[in-house]
Write a protein that holds these residues in place. Structure first.
Motif, PDB file in Angstrom:
ATOM      1  N   GLU A 144      -1.618 -12.533  13.589  1.00 40.52           N
ATOM      2  CA  GLU A 144      -1.473 -12.151  11.718  1.00 40.52           C
ATOM      3  C   GLU A 144      -0.591 -10.497  11.633  1.00 40.52           C
TER       4      GLU A 144
ATOM      5  N   ILE B 272      -0.778  -7.738   8.692  1.00 39.50           N
ATOM      6  CA  ILE B 272      -0.756  -7.535   7.889  1.00 39.50           C
ATOM      7  C   ILE B 272       1.540  -6.548   7.369  1.00 39.50           C
ATOM      8  N   VAL B 273       1.113  -7.083   6.074  1.00 40.99           N
ATOM      9  CA  VAL B 273       2.483  -6.335   5.347  1.00 40.99           C
ATOM     10  C   VAL B 273       1.819  -5.011   4.715  1.00 40.99           C
ATOM     11  N   THR B 274       2.545  -4.285   3.906  1.00 35.15           N
ATOM     12  CA  THR B 274       1.676  -3.209   3.317  1.00 35.15           C
ATOM     13  C   THR B 274       2.855  -3.296   2.206  1.00 35.15           C
TER      14      THR B 274
ATOM     15  N   ASN C 202       6.052  -5.630   3.020  1.00 31.73           N
ATOM     16  CA  ASN C 202       6.857  -6.654   2.314  1.00 31.73           C
ATOM     17  C   ASN C 202       7.386  -5.623   0.302  1.00 31.73           C
TER      18      ASN C 202
ATOM     19  N   HIS D  38       8.326 -10.798   4.297  1.00 28.45           N
ATOM     20  CA  HIS D  38       7.948 -12.075   3.201  1.00 28.45           C
ATOM     21  C   HIS D  38       6.585 -12.337   3.918  1.00 28.45           C
ATOM     22  N   SER D  39       5.686 -11.781   2.711  1.00 30.03           N
ATOM     23  CA  SER D  39       4.055 -12.333   3.511  1.00 30.03           C
ATOM     24  C   SER D  39       3.955 -14.084   3.406  1.00 30.03           C
TER      25      SER D  39
ATOM     26  N   THR E 189       2.969 -12.841   8.887  1.00 26.62           N
ATOM     27  CA  THR E 189       2.592 -11.847   7.960  1.00 26.62           C
ATOM     28  C   THR E 189       1.759 -12.390   6.923  1.00 26.62           C
ATOM     29  N   VAL E 190       0.908 -10.818   6.223  1.00 23.82           N
ATOM     30  CA  VAL E 190       0.151 -11.777   5.598  1.00 23.82           C
ATOM     31  C   VAL E 190      -0.985 -10.071   5.068  1.00 23.82           C
ATOM     32  N   THR E 191      -1.226 -10.250   4.383  1.00 21.19           N
ATOM     33  CA  THR E 191      -1.327  -9.151   3.095  1.00 21.19           C
ATOM     34  C   THR E 191      -2.835  -8.739   3.592  1.00 21.19           C
TER      35      THR E 191
END
Length: 910
Positions: free
Chosen positions: A81, A83-85, A170, A182-183, A218-220
DNA sequence: TCGTCTCACACATTTGAAGAGC
DNA sequence: AGCTCTTCAAATGTGTGAGACG
């Protein structure tokens, strides 16, 4: 395609490189496109099959190894995973690799782009990743240029290459030049090595490498606690969260308690206003914290959190005998070294070693058990052991094409070492499969937790390198839908996509990707597929909005990625420990091989396997080298479209156009034949947009298709008379991009954005007036190719112009979300307005520093900084390329920022 | 209500500037 | 004056948890 224009910064010098971001305007997909994309099977994206390589090309030998493959494998086993911020987040693990086989004296530029693996959106449920729907509209493709670029082969080969500076965001409106994702989508990073003999001669040779184990979702916020643990234990910056860290759970809870208590006290004090009371309270408050701590201490171990005692601090870890769940031991040990620096090679080696070890551990049943193996819907998937070693791949290899490859999977499954990972055949990959049949698939199988990464991907080493063969260039037009390769595609199936998808089966002949369900056993067998199919997919595409054909979807493109891994191609190193080498995209021939879908990820990648399709590629399975390299394949490159699309052939087609890997490229002329071959291959290939695009996009396609193709190949008007401009040749195959095909961004926007927003600072030299309107007529701008890189490249091409007109392409930068075809803007603005006409700008001061730049790890520059590369913005008066310059701007950047980003998307960044 | 995303927080690492010493 | 080394502060990276949002 690549040229100074494209990467002005390069010309400028290292600093510039680091500072500058290039944004190509690649329009976002038109909405329609998006939809189409969703519908498309992942396979579409397969890399172009490698065609025959040009034997002699040096490129053949180009190899890329993922240095920290073991770490990546560990993550992939669990389901990486990222993280995208909004502000941008670095990737961890970092992409660190080693290159070999480069001509020490030649200069190369390295690019990183991240492609969607499929057209699905994921959700972490029941401790596994499941497909919950179609992917969102594709975002503008951006490319991160390694800060050291351009640098000599010697430079690249003498050090570990790290893309740690690249950031993911993101924020679709990101103006920092970060890679926009994209998350909750699955992506596959891809590295391109592009030869830049001369400023003008870029892209002569192009190699794309992908490592299946580097796929990630991708995840937040982290969804899987195991990933969190791994990150904490592996990332130095997260040291504070380790068990012994000051920011660990215990400490945090203690602090929290104290805080609360203190607050309470305060409140009490305030309320009571009685000093005495407060004093009395103190003790309590004090106690509370302590008690809390004690509690915490006891509890923590039990908790799932990464902080468990299980996770030893580094010291502990090294000492601890406890088996790490995820191979933490390894991680821990590794961490220190890795992190600390950027890595000297030696360190890397050490780390790798450690990692490898860890990887092995991971393979252990213990781990696997922990990790829910993806359950396949029905059947079982054979669990796929993580292939630590390349060997796994080898097993897979070669199968044929289409494979189904399932068989391959079987091999995989067997690998003892592997943890039980169910690996879905690539075909199975939910996202990939488009087939209608799959519907069920769309819903992720309950079992499949993480969609396994496509087998080929799994190979650690896999990579696809595309060698740009001559053919490729010419042939490939990313967009050309009709291209032979795709021809096979039944109209019914997403026509546009060049991919042939068997409607019924949903297969895409398209190259390797394929995955027609039918064809691939896996597909056929639902059970096999571990991954949930993306709902989106094709025919069934739930999304009403999406036009059937249009489906091309990016997603399709996205999927492609996998192909590369074609097990077959990939040599599986017998030694698991061996770092995976990334191979250049398999030559078309591979196609066959590639597809071995089955092979699940050796790695055991939780991700649903991408489909590989590969049928095309398949072909060449045979030789799959062991993990190491596949030089040859490259030559064939064409097939590789995807990957890098076509790289311009070394030979440089007369046209010089650089074809992007995009499908389009493929289509083009020679390519056709090639394409055929290629399609199958695709491992990674760049998805061919063409097919999809053309069809879908009504307008554009018509011409567009051709045009598009042209795009890909847009020739650069290079000064060089002889052949196509090298740059032109460069095509980055962004798999995705292809789909997107985007419309070319409005030049106006672009201009405005760039010029204005990023005016000169970076390029003061360039005289505004110079901008040659003519060159860049909006028209001239061909629609942007889907692939970002390709797009970029294409943009640069002066030739492109025709394309510009393409209505089809939804271009406009605006589009960013999705641009309607009609919206496609012209670049007129650019032309006239363009501030940067500049002919040449020399940045003497900058030049020297090239090598030294960035990467912390990198040693001082070995070579002289491109003396020869004067900054020439518009070398060719004819060229329409000015555009690129405009795009370039200096990122706001923060101090450390290094590396350049190209924004392929058409949107303006602000 | 749930899932997802954003933000502030605390800590660790990295980076670069400033100063001291040679 | 120039170079190297050390120290320090700021910037940056990181996961967490609360809260907001749809």
């Amino acid at each position: 395609m690549l040229g100074v224009e494209m990467y002005p910064s390069l010309a400028l010098g290292p600093q510039r490189l680091s500072d500058c971001y290039y944004r190509a305007h690649v329009p976002l997909y038109p909405t329609t496109c998006d939809m189409a994309a969703r519908g498309l099977p992942p396979r579409l994206l397969q890399p172009p099959p490698a065609t025959a390589e040009t034997p002699g090309t040096p490129q053949d030998s180009v190899k890329m190894e993922l240095e920290n493959a073991s770490l990546w494998k560990q993550f992939s086993t669990v389901g990486t995973e990222m993280i995208v911020t909004k502000k941008g987040r670095r990737m961890f693990p970092q992409l660190r690799m080693k290159l070999s086989g480069l001509n020490p004296s030649l200069r190369y530029i390295l690019l990183l782009d991240i492609l969607p693996v499929d057209s699905s959106r994921y959700r972490f449920q029941d401790n596994s990743w499941q497909v919950v729907g179609g992917a969102e509209a594709r975002l503008p493709d951006r490319v991160f240029i390694h800060p050291d670029s351009p640098a000599t082969g010697e430079h690249w080969q003498n050090r570990t290459i790290s893309f740690h500076r690249a950031k993911l965001t993101n924020n679709t409106l990101d103006a920092q030049g970060y890679i926009i994702l994209h998350s909750l989508h699955r992506y596959q990073p891809r590295v391109h090595v592009i030869e830049a003999r001369d400023v003008l001669m870029w892209g002569r040779a192009q190699h794309s490498f992908t490592f299946p184990e580097t796929q990630f979702i991708t995840v937040t916020a982290y969804q899987n606690s195991k990933i969190t643990e791994l990150k904490i234990n592996s990332n130095p910056f997260a040291k504070g969260f380790r068990e012994n860290g000051m920011n660990c759970k215990k400490q945090r809870e203690a602090r929290l308690k104290r805080k609360i208590t203190s607050n309470q006290e305060e409140c009490l004090d305030i309320e009571s206003c009685d000093p005495c009371d407060s004093t009395e309270l103190l003790p309590q408050s004090v106690e509370i914290p302590s008690s809390a701590l004690s509690i915490i201490n006891t509890a923590l171990p039990i908790t799932d959190s990464g902080f468990h005692t299980e996770v030893p601090s580094l010291l502990d870890q090294t000492v601890s005998d406890q088996p790490l769940v995820l191979g933490q031991e390894f991680l821990t040990s590794e961490i220190p070294s890795m992190e600390n620096q950027q890595q000297t090679a030696s360190e890397n080696n050490v780390n790798n070693t450690l990692m490898d070890g860890s990887g092995q551990m991971m393979g252990l049943s213990g781990y696997t058990s922990t990790f829910p193996t993806p359950q396949l819907s029905s059947s079982s998937h054979a669990s796929v052991p993580l292939p630590q070693s390349s060997s796994i791949y080898s097993m897979v290899s070669s199968t044929q094409n289409s494979g189904l490859q399932l068989p391959q999977s079987s091999p995989i499954s067997s690998p003892p070492s592997m943890s039980t990972y169910s690996s879905m055949p690539s075909s199975d990959h939910p996202g990939l499969n488009t087939s209608t049949t799959m519907p069920s698939s769309t819903t992720s199988p309950p079992g499949s937790s993480y969609p396994p990464i496509s087998p080929h991907l799994l190979h650690s080493s896999s990579y696809h390198s595309f060698l740009p063969t001559d053919q490729s260039q010419d042939n490939l037009s990313p967009h050309t839908p009709t291209n032979p390769p795709f021809q096979s595609i039944p109209p019914s199936s997403c026509q546009g996509s060049g991919l042939t998808i068997d409607p019924g089966q949903n297969q895409v002949d398209y190259g390797g990707l394929s995955s027609s369900n039918a064809t691939t056993p896996a597909v056929q067998n639902p059970t096999q597929t571990a991954f949930p199919f993306p709902p989106v997919q094709s025919s069934n595409d739930p999304d009403p909005t999406s036009p059937p054909c249009q489906s091309l979807p990016q997603s399709a493109l996205a999927f492609q990625p996998v192909p590369q891994c074609n097990p077959n191609q990939i040599p599986t190193p017998s030694d698991p420990n061996t770092t995976p080498t990334a191979f250049p995209f398999p030559p078309a021939a591979h196609s066959n091989s590639i597809m071995t879908p089955s092979n699940p990820n050796p790695m055991g990648f939780p991700f649903p396997p991408v489909q590989q399709n590969h049928s095309h590629n398949l072909g060449t399975p045979g030789p799959t080298p062991p993990t190491d390299s596949f030089p040859a394949s490259q030559s064939t490159s064409i097939s590789g479209l995807r990957t890098i699309p076509e790289i311009p052939n070394p030979i440089y087609p007369t046209t010089g156009s650089f074809s992007l890997p995009s499908t389009n490229v493929i289509h083009q002329g020679p390519m056709q034949s090639v394409s055929n071959t290629l399609q199958p291959t695709t491992a990674y290939g760049v998805p061919s947009f063409p097919a999809s695009l053309p069809k879908h996009t009504p307008g554009p396609l018509q011409n567009p298709a051709p045009i598009l193709t042209s795009h890909t190949s847009y020739p650069f008007p290079t000064p060089i008379p002889s052949g196509p401009h090298p740059l032109q040749c460069l095509t980055l195959p962004s798999s995705s991009s292809i789909h997107s095909v985007p419309a070319i961004p409005n030049t106006t926007q672009i201009q405005s954005t760039f010029s204005q927003s990023y005016p000169n600072p970076s390029f003061p030299h360039i005289p505004p007036q110079t901008a040659n309107p003519c060159q860049i007529t909006s028209q001239s701008f061909p629609p942007i190719q889907t692939s970002s890189t390709s797009q970029l490249l294409s943009q640069f091409n002066p030739l492109v112009p025709q394309a510009s007109t393409h209505p089809q392409c939804p271009s406009s930068s605006n589009a960013y979300p999705a641009v309607a075809p009609t919206e496609i803007g012209t670049f007129s603005q650019l032309s006239s307005a363009a501030p940067y006409l500049p002919d040449m700008v020399l940045h003497p001061s900058l030049l020297p520093s090239l090598d030294s730049s960035l990467s912390s790890s990198s040693p001082p520059s070995l070579y002289n900084p491109f003396p020869s590369y004067s900054l020439r913005l518009c070398q060719d008066p004819r060229s329409t390329l000015h555009l690129p310059l405009r795009h370039i701007y200096r990122p706001p950047q923060h101090a450390h920022g290094q590396g350049s980003y190209f924004d392929l998307s058409g949107r303006a960044v602000f």
